[in-house]
Motif scaffolding. Structure first.
Motif, short mmCIF file in Angstrom:
data_model
loop_
_atom_site.label_atom_id
_atom_site.label_comp_id
_atom_site.label_asym_id
_atom_site.label_seq_id
_atom_site.Cartn_x
_atom_site.Cartn_y
_atom_site.Cartn_z
N SER A 13 -3.59 20.47 -5.16
CA SER A 13 -3.24 19.06 -4.98
C SER A 13 -4.75 18.34 -5.50
CB SER A 13 -3.13 18.74 -3.65
OG SER A 13 -3.10 17.64 -3.15
N ASN A 14 -4.68 17.40 -6.27
CA ASN A 14 -5.67 16.52 -6.68
C ASN A 14 -7.04 17.21 -6.81
OD1 ASN A 14 -4.28 14.05 -6.35
ND2 ASN A 14 -4.53 14.10 -4.16
N GLY A 15 -6.95 18.25 -7.68
CA GLY A 15 -8.18 18.93 -8.07
C GLY A 15 -8.48 19.90 -7.18
N PHE A 16 -7.73 20.47 -5.99
CA PHE A 16 -8.07 21.31 -5.47
C PHE A 16 -7.04 22.33 -4.98
CE2 PHE A 16 -10.59 17.92 -3.98
CZ PHE A 16 -11.84 18.26 -3.63
N ILE A 17 -7.26 23.57 -4.93
CA ILE A 17 -6.40 24.77 -4.56
C ILE A 17 -6.48 25.02 -3.00
CG2 ILE A 17 -5.57 27.15 -5.12
CD1 ILE A 17 -7.10 26.39 -8.02
N TYR A 18 -5.35 25.43 -2.52
CA TYR A 18 -5.30 25.80 -1.19
C TYR A 18 -4.45 26.99 -1.08
CZ TYR A 18 -6.54 20.95 -0.20
OH TYR A 18 -6.99 19.74 -0.07
N THR A 19 -5.20 27.98 -0.32
CA THR A 19 -4.42 29.34 -0.28
C THR A 19 -4.31 29.56 1.26
OG1 THR A 19 -6.43 30.44 -0.51
CG2 THR A 19 -5.36 30.02 -2.44
N SER A 20 -3.53 30.66 1.38
CA SER A 20 -3.40 31.21 2.74
C SER A 20 -3.75 32.68 2.80
CB SER A 20 -2.03 31.11 3.52
OG SER A 20 -0.94 31.52 2.77
N GLY A 21 -4.35 33.18 3.84
CA GLY A 21 -5.07 34.50 3.94
C GLY A 21 -4.10 35.20 5.20
N TYR A 22 -2.98 35.99 4.41
CA TYR A 22 -2.16 36.35 5.83
C TYR A 22 -2.79 37.40 6.80
CZ TYR A 22 1.99 38.93 7.42
OH TYR A 22 3.02 39.61 8.40
N ASN A 23 -3.54 38.55 6.00
CA ASN A 23 -4.37 39.35 7.02
C ASN A 23 -5.62 38.86 7.63
OD1 ASN A 23 -2.68 41.63 6.41
ND2 ASN A 23 -3.35 41.92 4.33
N ARG A 24 -6.22 37.88 7.05
CA ARG A 24 -7.70 37.44 7.57
C ARG A 24 -7.13 36.20 8.52
NH1 ARG A 24 -11.79 37.62 2.28
NH2 ARG A 24 -11.42 40.07 2.08
N THR A 34 -12.88 27.85 -14.03
CA THR A 34 -13.28 28.64 -12.72
C THR A 34 -12.98 27.76 -11.26
OG1 THR A 34 -15.37 27.30 -12.65
CG2 THR A 34 -15.30 29.43 -14.12
N ILE A 35 -13.11 28.57 -10.37
CA ILE A 35 -12.94 27.94 -8.90
C ILE A 35 -14.20 27.85 -8.19
CG2 ILE A 35 -10.45 28.00 -8.97
CD1 ILE A 35 -10.87 30.52 -7.09
N SER A 36 -14.60 27.12 -7.27
CA SER A 36 -15.52 27.24 -6.21
C SER A 36 -14.94 27.06 -4.87
CB SER A 36 -16.86 26.38 -6.66
OG SER A 36 -16.17 25.05 -6.80
N LEU A 37 -15.44 27.88 -3.89
CA LEU A 37 -14.82 27.64 -2.63
C LEU A 37 -15.63 26.59 -1.82
CD1 LEU A 37 -13.60 28.89 0.14
CD2 LEU A 37 -15.69 30.12 0.49
N ILE A 38 -14.95 25.58 -1.37
CA ILE A 38 -15.13 24.32 -0.70
C ILE A 38 -15.21 24.78 1.12
CG2 ILE A 38 -14.93 22.00 0.09
CD1 ILE A 38 -15.67 22.40 -2.90
N LYS A 39 -14.01 25.33 1.45
CA LYS A 39 -14.00 25.54 2.81
C LYS A 39 -13.07 26.56 3.14
CE LYS A 39 -13.51 23.31 7.22
NZ LYS A 39 -14.85 23.88 7.92
N LYS A 60 -6.36 32.85 7.56
CA LYS A 60 -7.24 31.81 7.16
C LYS A 60 -6.69 30.84 6.45
CE LYS A 60 -12.02 33.98 7.81
NZ LYS A 60 -12.42 32.69 8.47
N ILE A 61 -6.97 29.74 6.23
CA ILE A 61 -6.42 28.89 4.98
C ILE A 61 -7.96 28.53 4.38
CG2 ILE A 61 -5.63 26.49 4.49
CD1 ILE A 61 -3.63 28.58 5.62
N CYS A 62 -7.82 28.48 3.05
CA CYS A 62 -8.92 28.42 2.11
C CYS A 62 -8.78 27.07 1.15
CB CYS A 62 -9.17 29.36 1.37
SG CYS A 62 -9.94 30.99 2.41
N LYS A 63 -9.99 26.30 0.70
CA LYS A 63 -9.69 25.45 0.04
C LYS A 63 -10.74 25.69 -1.08
CE LYS A 63 -10.45 20.30 -0.19
NZ LYS A 63 -10.70 19.04 0.72
N TYR A 64 -10.29 25.54 -2.46
CA TYR A 64 -11.21 25.79 -3.64
C TYR A 64 -11.28 24.61 -4.59
CZ TYR A 64 -11.35 30.79 -2.29
OH TYR A 64 -11.37 31.98 -1.83
N LYS A 65 -12.23 24.25 -5.23
CA LYS A 65 -12.33 23.20 -6.10
C LYS A 65 -11.76 23.86 -7.46
CE LYS A 65 -13.55 19.12 -7.90
NZ LYS A 65 -12.73 19.14 -9.10
N ASP A 66 -10.81 23.29 -8.22
CA ASP A 66 -10.61 23.79 -9.62
C ASP A 66 -11.32 23.10 -10.47
OD1 ASP A 66 -9.41 24.49 -11.90
OD2 ASP A 66 -7.80 22.91 -11.77
N ASN A 67 -12.39 23.70 -10.92
CA ASN A 67 -13.32 23.27 -12.06
C ASN A 67 -12.86 23.42 -13.32
OD1 ASN A 67 -15.34 22.97 -9.83
ND2 ASN A 67 -15.58 25.03 -9.94
N GLY A 68 -11.76 23.52 -13.74
CA GLY A 68 -11.04 23.87 -15.14
C GLY A 68 -10.82 25.58 -15.27
#
Length: 201
Positions: free
Chosen positions: A79-90, A102-107, A92-100
């Protein structure tokens, strides 16, 4: 759009990367497919041709969901330049920036909690084996939200997209009966004061 089975020119290794958790989006006129491999936590991105089949090379190279880890269910959404994933075993929910390319962890956010009632604004929402996630597609407010299938709490947990804080939840509260039963038995068997009073035979 075509399905992978219709994409005859796509190799098995490509099919394998995009056969579980996927999201298809249009970015500046080009369709892309994003995927998370639940077995090893790898993230993938490719262009799609006009028939909906992957084309060219895999854009992401060795990009892992380093914070959320392995997934289960449909555990990726763009969504709008960001990737959101879920961590079933951890849990957690993670938010990454799509840099084209590569990706970088935001939160990342979330703590393993199957019982307590969460409170609005909590920066570490209570998650218990989260699976599918989706971005709201209703009005302007709804589009700022992320919906998480909080599987072992038997509820949908709603988070803010910007900081992943808790907004609300709906569905059944707490955990499933089988999980609650297992935890109760485990608690009894680890309590020496209870075991000393038990009579067997």
């Amino acid at each position: 759009n075509g399905t992978m089975s219709q994409c005859k020119s796509v190799t098995y290794s490509i099919r394998e990367k995009f056969d579980t958790a996927i999201d298809v989006v249009k970015i500046t006129g080009q369709n892309y497919i994003f995927s998370k491999d639940g077995t090893n936590g790898d993230l993938y991105k490719m262009k799609l041709d006009n028939s909906g089949c992957p084309t060219g090379s895999v854009i992401y190279s060795a990009q892992k969901d380093i914070e959320c880890g392995k997934g289960k269910g449909d555990s990726i959404v763009y969504s709008n330049g960001f990737i959101y994933t879920s961590g079933y075993n951890r849990h957690k929910i993670c938010k990454y920036k799509d840099n084209g390319s590569t990706i970088s962890l935001i939160k990342s956010a979330g703590v393993s909690e199957g019982y307590k009632t969460d409170t609005p604004g909590n920066k570490d929402p209570y998650l218990y084996y989260p699976q599918g996630i989706e971005v709201g597609n209703g009005d302007a407010t709804d589009k700022t939200l992320l919906y998480v299938a909080n599987s072992e709490r038997l509820e949908i947990t709603v988070l803010k997209k910007d900081d992943l804080s808790f907004v609300r939840s709906f569905g059944n509260k707490g955990v499933s009966r089988i999980t609650g039963a297992k935890d109760a038995i485990k608690s009894v068997l680890s309590d020496s004061s209870i075991l000393s009073q038990a009579q067997f035979g």
